[in-house]
Write an enzyme that holds these catalytic residues in place. Sequence first.
Site, PDB file in Angstrom:
ATOM      1  N   HIS A   1      56.701  24.841  24.741  1.00  0.00           N
ATOM      2  CA  HIS A   1      55.783  25.774  24.077  1.00  0.00           C
ATOM      3  C   HIS A   1      56.247  27.222  24.176  1.00  0.00           C
ATOM      4  O   HIS A   1      55.454  28.139  24.025  1.00  0.00           O
ATOM      5  CB  HIS A   1      54.367  25.638  24.657  1.00  0.00           C
ATOM      6  CG  HIS A   1      53.723  24.304  24.385  1.00  0.00           C
ATOM      7  ND1 HIS A   1      52.426  24.027  24.697  1.00  0.00           N
ATOM      8  CD2 HIS A   1      54.220  23.184  23.813  1.00  0.00           C
ATOM      9  CE1 HIS A   1      52.140  22.771  24.336  1.00  0.00           C
ATOM     10  NE2 HIS A   1      53.214  22.246  23.805  1.00  0.00           N
TER      11      HIS A   1
ATOM     12  N   CYS B   1      62.530  37.226  17.400  1.00  0.00           N
ATOM     13  CA  CYS B   1      62.516  37.873  16.095  1.00  0.00           C
ATOM     14  C   CYS B   1      62.058  36.852  15.050  1.00  0.00           C
ATOM     15  O   CYS B   1      62.601  35.750  14.963  1.00  0.00           O
ATOM     16  CB  CYS B   1      63.907  38.373  15.748  1.00  0.00           C
ATOM     17  SG  CYS B   1      64.048  38.897  14.028  1.00  0.00           S
TER      18      CYS B   1
ATOM     19  N   SER C   1      47.457  15.945  30.458  1.00  0.00           N
ATOM     20  CA  SER C   1      46.663  14.821  29.946  1.00  0.00           C
ATOM     21  C   SER C   1      47.316  14.237  28.701  1.00  0.00           C
ATOM     22  O   SER C   1      46.735  13.396  28.028  1.00  0.00           O
ATOM     23  CB  SER C   1      45.217  15.233  29.695  1.00  0.00           C
ATOM     24  OG  SER C   1      45.091  16.603  29.588  1.00  0.00           O
TER      25      SER C   1
ATOM     26  N   THR D   1      48.566  28.034  36.092  1.00  0.00           N
ATOM     27  CA  THR D   1      47.356  28.789  36.418  1.00  0.00           C
ATOM     28  C   THR D   1      46.711  29.166  35.098  1.00  0.00           C
ATOM     29  O   THR D   1      46.614  30.322  34.727  1.00  0.00           O
ATOM     30  CB  THR D   1      47.687  30.036  37.249  1.00  0.00           C
ATOM     31  OG1 THR D   1      48.882  30.580  36.738  1.00  0.00           O
ATOM     32  CG2 THR D   1      47.839  29.695  38.693  1.00  0.00           C
TER      33      THR D   1
ATOM     34  N   CYS E   1      65.368  36.491  12.365  1.00  0.00           N
ATOM     35  CA  CYS E   1      66.604  35.758  12.649  1.00  0.00           C
ATOM     36  C   CYS E   1      66.511  34.876  13.882  1.00  0.00           C
ATOM     37  O   CYS E   1      67.440  34.121  14.183  1.00  0.00           O
ATOM     38  CB  CYS E   1      67.778  36.726  12.789  1.00  0.00           C
ATOM     39  SG  CYS E   1      67.700  37.756  14.266  1.00  0.00           S
TER      40      CYS E   1
ATOM     41  N   ASN F   1      47.640  12.939  37.304  1.00  0.00           N
ATOM     42  CA  ASN F   1      46.769  13.849  36.552  1.00  0.00           C
ATOM     43  C   ASN F   1      45.317  13.510  36.865  1.00  0.00           C
ATOM     44  O   ASN F   1      44.960  12.340  36.997  1.00  0.00           O
ATOM     45  CB  ASN F   1      47.029  13.698  35.049  1.00  0.00           C
ATOM     46  CG  ASN F   1      46.389  14.812  34.250  1.00  0.00           C
ATOM     47  OD1 ASN F   1      46.624  15.988  34.527  1.00  0.00           O
ATOM     48  ND2 ASN F   1      45.553  14.469  33.278  1.00  0.00           N
TER      49      ASN F   1
HETATM   50 ZN    ZN Z   1      66.283  39.537  13.854  1.00  0.00          ZN
END
Ligand code: ZN
Length: 236
Positions: A102, A110, A177, A32, A113, A201
């Site tokens: 993604h 963080c 795409s 969405t 680390c 698609n």
């Molecule tokens: Zn950290």
Amino acid sequence: MGERLDELIDEVADLIVNSKNMVVFTGAGLSTEASLSSFKGQKGGWTRASMMRMIDLVQPDPAHYAIAELEKLGKLDCVITQNVDGLHQKAGVPEEKVIELHGSLKWMKCLGCGKRYPTEEVANRIEQGVKEPVCNDCGGTLKSSTISFGEPMPLNEIKEAERHSRSCDLMIVVGSSLAVFPAAWMPVYAKESGAKLVIINVSDTPIDRHADVRISESAGNVMSKVLERVKGELAT
Ligand code: ZN
């Protein structure tokens, strides 16, 4: 046109029924995206309201549910997704079967680390008056785990995605795409390794000519029909 679409849907259903190792690759056409884009522009200035809204507001669509059903039928090796909305999991695909190229809105990371924190936990801290939430271990700054345009994709996820792409016998691209690399290489790896390739698609993709079946329709409608046919075939 309708008849032709029916034929193509039958072909996809046959490929799924005969597949032992199917990977589904999904992109923005399944997300969405419109409702999320309003949040994407916000750099910093996180509020509990905006973070929680991003996660709670969005709901899976029929294609997400169809993919989750295929998983329950034992047909899904994994989902590789370019989306950050967590909707595959919300629709019922187990967490360990979703590779998020993604990142995810559900997690913050963080910068020092790399430790991950649930977005909800960080949101709670902000609500309790913490202005800049930091990492419990190293004091580093916490940032959304989603990657912005131009940032590299997470290496582990890319490797995992490539491994699954190279070992599947069927890849179905739904709602992408295939414009963003290296994500868009995944169907190419699958094809190179001998898998069948289906692309569903609305708009063209750079690798349409490699597809065994190409359907230019929106994902929800097509995937629901595909699921119906697969169930029908498995029942006989
Ligand atoms: Zn950290």
